[in-house]
Structures are given as C-alpha cells and as structure tokens.
Motif scaffolding. Sequence first.
Motif, PDB file in Angstrom:
ATOM      1  N   GLU A 126       0.796  -1.217   0.000  1.00 48.30           N
ATOM      2  CA  GLU A 126       0.000   0.000   0.000  1.00 48.30           C
ATOM      3  C   GLU A 126       0.836   1.278   0.000  1.00 48.30           C
ATOM      4  N   THR A 127       2.127   1.187   0.323  1.00 50.03           N
ATOM      5  CA  THR A 127       2.899   2.410   0.499  1.00 50.03           C
ATOM      6  C   THR A 127       3.004   3.207  -0.793  1.00 50.03           C
ATOM      7  N   ARG A 130      -0.338   4.702  -1.773  1.00 49.44           N
ATOM      8  CA  ARG A 130      -0.793   5.811  -0.925  1.00 49.44           C
ATOM      9  C   ARG A 130      -0.015   7.087  -1.230  1.00 49.44           C
ATOM     10  N   GLU A 133      -1.300   8.531  -4.444  1.00 53.45           N
ATOM     11  CA  GLU A 133      -2.583   9.227  -4.270  1.00 53.45           C
ATOM     12  C   GLU A 133      -2.376  10.617  -3.673  1.00 53.45           C
ATOM     13  N   ARG A 219       0.931   1.989   8.053  1.00 54.11           N
ATOM     14  CA  ARG A 219       0.015   2.908   7.365  1.00 54.11           C
ATOM     15  C   ARG A 219       0.573   4.327   7.369  1.00 54.11           C
TER      16      ARG A 219
END
Length: 306
Positions: A126-127, A130, A133, A219
């Motif tokens: 996800e890094t 993210r 984005e 996260r």
Amino acid sequence: MSRTAALPDAWEPKVRAVLASVRPDLARRPLRPLGAGHESVALLLDAESDTYVLRFPRGETGAASIAREARLLPELAGTLGVPIPRFAFTAPNPLGPGSFCCYPIVPGESLDEEDWHARGLLDEPETARRVAELIEAIHAFPVERARELGVPEVDLRARHTRELPRVHAEVVPLLPPDEARRLVAAYERYLGDDGNFVAPPTLIHADLSLDHLLVDGTRITGLIDFGDVRIGDPDYDLCYLWPETNPAFVRRLQEHRGRRLDARLEGKLRFWELADPVSDVLYGIEHGMPDVRDEGVDLLTTLLAP
C-alpha cells in the motif's frame, strides 16, 4: 525539521506571554523543543486533551511561508486523504518576524530514511499507492486558486541558470577536479534540454521526503511540512523520494499514477539529487554555516564519484 532547535535566550517567558494573550488555557502547559530547520524552530506543547506544535519563523522567508500555509492549508486539507497541519491560530511571533502558528499534532510517527528501510515500509503493497494518491491530490489542486492564495511559482530553469555562475565560483573549487567537471556537465545537460521544462505547472509540496510522511505501523497517517509549497514542475515532488527510496519504488509509484519512470524523468531526478546538496553548500557559505557547507560537499563528492 532535523537540526537541533536553536532557541534565543529567555524564549520561554516570551512564548508563554503571547499564549496567555490568545489561548490562556495553553499558557501554563509543558513546552519542549521539537526541532529546527533553516527557516523555523518548533516546540511541542502538551495540553490536557491534545498535543500542539508551535512553529516560529526565524526570518522573513519563514514568516512568509507560515502566512502562505495559513491561507492554503484549510482548503488543501479537504482534498487529501490523510491529515495535514490545521492551524488552530496564528499570533505575533515573539522570537522573530511575522506570526507563529499553532496546530494539533498530526497523528503518526516521523521516521528517517534508515527506519523506513529497516522496517520494510517501502515493500508494503500500500505504500507506493498511498504516496501516489497524495501526490496526485496535491497536483490536482486548482493552480489559479493556489495563485490567488499567494503560492509562488518556481521556474526551475531560471533558478538553476542563475545558480550556475555560483556553482562555478563557489562550489567547483571545493570539489576534486573530476567531480567538479561532472557537476558542471550535469547542469549543462539539464538546462540545455528543452524537454525538461514542458510539463504544465501544478501545485507541488516541493519537500516531499520520507520523514514528512507520518506513519502508524505500516500505514501512512499524515503529511507535514508544507513550508516550501510552490507552483512548478510536478516531477519535482519525486526529487527527494528518488534518493531516499530506490528506483523500483519510484517505478511502482509512477505505475499507480498511470505514468512511467522513463529516461527523461530519471535524468531530471538524478540532476535534482545533485542540485539539493549544491543548495546546501551555497546556503552554508552565504550564512556562515561551515557544517552545512561541508556536509553538502561530502555528499556531492560521493554522488559524483565514478
């Protein structure tokens, strides 16, 4: 902010006096230094229900940055998927020019480059998505509105063209001859290629480094340090991530953005990797900071080695 906080004598009563005039509930709360950059120094204030960051500009450039953030960040915050600084108030700066700002601390932990690698955060699926984005959301902010809010526009070709005579005069003499020649050649290649300057300008964070991406576990939970925000080349928001991560990470990030890490982009990033320590060398010379100058020279010598 990574350097030791340099606070003037009698800073605490001055800060508490201003707090008493604008937020009496905070005036007696514990204060401690957080860190310092070239343009500002920051304190942490522990309140009953929250922790606040107080950031004090050291000079006119830092004061202008805080004033600009006060206008921009309330509108930008609503467009991003993670928290960013939201000023609770600004007030006259008791330690220097302009106003200081106070905001609830953005959630998450600031990690240096080594910790990001040691914890394997760059390998988390996800890094890259993210970060991609966040970059896209910043770049999507309306440019005309950013101009209305006083965000300055940077012309990188003009900036580095102006910088080149100082490179010859002040940086080249500090480098071994072969490394000096490579540095000048890098400037000439970058400035001489019209294709490096065709991207439509967007709003850019302009200081998007790993330590400004706050994390909780694996996260990304926040983004900080908008003091350098500009309108300019959108590729510039990769310039610190390039040396801090690795080409594979930047390639994945670009794929999430629907873009490529091609030869032109890689060439720009490699030039900016050199231009950053050049700026440190020149800053250190101009402001009588030999440690900053010498750190920049050491990094340039390493980057330019065959």
